[in-house]
Design an enzyme around this catalytic site. Structure first.
Site, PDB file in Angstrom:
ATOM      1  N   ALA A 191       0.794  -1.235   0.000  1.00 48.69           N
ATOM      2  CA  ALA A 191       0.000   0.000   0.000  1.00 48.69           C
ATOM      3  C   ALA A 191       0.834   1.297   0.000  1.00 48.69           C
ATOM      4  O   ALA A 191       0.623   2.171  -0.858  1.00 48.69           O
ATOM      5  CB  ALA A 191      -0.974  -0.029   1.176  1.00 48.69           C
TER       6      ALA A 191
ATOM      7  N   ASP B  73      -3.899  -2.499   4.122  1.00 55.68           N
ATOM      8  CA  ASP B  73      -4.121  -1.716   2.898  1.00 55.68           C
ATOM      9  C   ASP B  73      -5.121  -0.599   3.116  1.00 55.68           C
ATOM     10  O   ASP B  73      -5.149   0.381   2.377  1.00 55.68           O
ATOM     11  CB  ASP B  73      -4.597  -2.628   1.763  1.00 55.68           C
ATOM     12  CG  ASP B  73      -3.408  -3.336   1.154  1.00 55.68           C
ATOM     13  OD1 ASP B  73      -2.899  -4.276   1.778  1.00 55.68           O
ATOM     14  OD2 ASP B  73      -2.955  -2.902   0.089  1.00 55.68           O
TER      15      ASP B  73
HETATM   16  O1  MRU Z   1      -1.267  -7.216  -3.236  1.00 53.01           O
HETATM   17  P1  MRU Z   1      -0.139  -6.563  -2.470  1.00 53.01           P
HETATM   18  O2  MRU Z   1       1.133  -7.322  -2.514  1.00 53.01           O
HETATM   19  O3  MRU Z   1       0.012  -5.117  -2.871  1.00 53.01           O
HETATM   20  O4  MRU Z   1      -0.658  -6.585  -0.972  1.00 53.01           O
HETATM   21  C1  MRU Z   1       0.158  -6.051   0.010  1.00 53.01           C
HETATM   22  C2  MRU Z   1      -0.352  -6.237   1.380  1.00 53.01           C
HETATM   23  O5  MRU Z   1      -1.410  -6.799   1.599  1.00 53.01           O
HETATM   24  C3  MRU Z   1       0.447  -5.619   2.479  1.00 53.01           C
HETATM   25  O6  MRU Z   1       0.332  -6.366   3.644  1.00 53.01           O
HETATM   26  C4  MRU Z   1      -0.074  -4.199   2.738  1.00 53.01           C
HETATM   27  O7  MRU Z   1      -0.097  -3.470   1.535  1.00 53.01           O
HETATM   28  C5  MRU Z   1       0.724  -3.480   3.739  1.00 53.01           C
HETATM   29  S1  MRU Z   1       2.271  -3.046   3.090  1.00 53.01           S
HETATM   30  C6  MRU Z   1       3.150  -2.115   4.162  1.00 53.01           C
END
Ligand code: MRU
Length: 345
Positions: free
Chosen positions: A47, A238
């Site tokens: 995110a 997110d």
């Molecule tokens: O689909 P992604 O890899 O973008 O998902 C990422 C996550 O779910 C993370 O845990 C979240 O973005 C937190 S990142 C600091």
């Protein structure tokens, strides 16, 4: 520090997270459309990293514009923002970054700024977001690090590390801070089907830092918890709704339920840019559905029979009642979250 993304005079350079850990290669995005593309294809993901990538996308779009005045540029600016906003729906940091650029743009319109000023100020704002993100990770890491056990197993899901941010990480920032303070942490990284962010990315970046890391398949967590190997869980987010419900990588909800059943503290680490006070609760968080190919295939190899039904939500929602505490750069929040978040906001 792991270079997740970096501004260069030619564009934004991204470490290609679809190729890690086997190849350390980079993708240079030289237009805002290419930035949108690297977000969709998950060359960059996580995110906070998505938010800052989008901010740099706006900066490239402004830099490339041939408009002579800010009035001429205004419709183009809207197109750039709309394209970047259409990439991934769940991570609110994306919309937070674009909204921040829109607010800046409104100020520049009011100032009747020249195009050279517009280009410069938008890029400066993107750089500020980049620096603020690293500082936020370090601050929440310090708040969360003190809540980690002095010694023991810490489970994490997906990758909420340096690779998901501009550096240091959220959940992995908490672990890094604990380790930096001499805590003897053994990290268990859920592999995180189907995209394998845990097996590929969390393992890679923690090993890069010499942190004791063991990858487990997603279906092993319950058994390890019952065996007493996990003393805490820490994950990223997110989007955190105003009542503390939050969306994170699919499978996070399973882990939260398991942690509660085994009496293990379950922590969330996220910057304030992940908190969405406009979304009242988790049910209102949009959940991205990704291509079935991520489930049917791995490494180009088909795993499932032709024509079988496939479900691929990229995120799930964990109700606030499972969360022991939320670490942000502003401090640590505990239940009742609606009140705690409103006060901290
Ligand atoms: O689909 P992604 O890899 O973008 O998902 C990422 C996550 O779910 C993370 O845990 C979240 O973005 C937190 S990142 C600091």
């Amino acid at each position: 520090m792991i270079p997740t993304l970096e501004w260069t005079p030619k564009g934004v350079n991204f470490i290609d997270q679809t190729k890690l850990p086997l190849e350390e290669t980079y993708v240079l995005a030289t237009s805002y459309e290419e930035v949108a593309d690297v977000i969709v294809t998950m060359v960059v993901r996580g995110a906070p990293a998505i938010g800052v990538a989008a901010a740099y996308g706006v900066a490239i779009g402004a830099k490339d514009s041939k408009a002579a005045t800010i009035a001429d540029f205004a419709p183009e600016f809207e197109t750039i923002c709309a394209k970047l906003a259409s990439t991934r729906p769940t991570a609110v940091n994306l919309f937070w970054a674009i909204d921040r650029m829109k607010k800046l743009f409104a100020t520049l319109v009011a100032e009747k700024a020249s195009m050279s000023t517009v280009k410069e100020r938008i890029l400066t704002e993107a750089h500020a977001m980049y620096e603020e993100d690293i500082a936020a990770c370090k601050a929440m890491g310090a708040f969360g690090g003190v809540r980690m056990p002095d010694a023991g197993g810490v489970l994490t899901h997906c990758n909420a590390g340096a690779l998901a941010t501009c550096g240091y990480g959220t959940a992995l920032g908490v672990i890094r801070s604990a380790v930096e303070h001499g805590k003897k942490i053994k990290v268990y990284a859920d592999e995180t089907r189907p995209f394998l962010q845990g097996a590929r990315l969390t393992a890679w970046e923690l090993m890069h830092d010499g942190i004791d890391t063991t990858v487990i398949c997603d279906n092993m967590a319950a058994s390890l918890m019952r065996a007493g190997k996990i003393q805490a869980v820490v994950v990223g987010a997110d989007r955190i709704a105003a009542n503390g419900d939050f969306a994170n990588k699919i499978g996070t909800y399973n882990v939260a339920i398991l942690a509660k059943e085994h009496g293990i503290p379950f922590y969330v680490a996220a910057p304030w840019s992940t908190i969405d006070m406009k979304t009242p609760n988790g049910e209102a968080i949009p959940i991205e559905e990704r291509s079935p190919v991520e489930v049917t295939h791995h490494g180009g190899k088909q795993l499932t029979p032709n024509g079988v039904g496939i479900c691929n939500p990229a995120f799930d929602m964990t109700p606030a009642k499972y969360v022991t505490a939320i670490f942000t750069e502003r401090g640590t929040l505990e239940a009742p979250y609606r009140e705690a978040l409103a006060k901290m906001a």
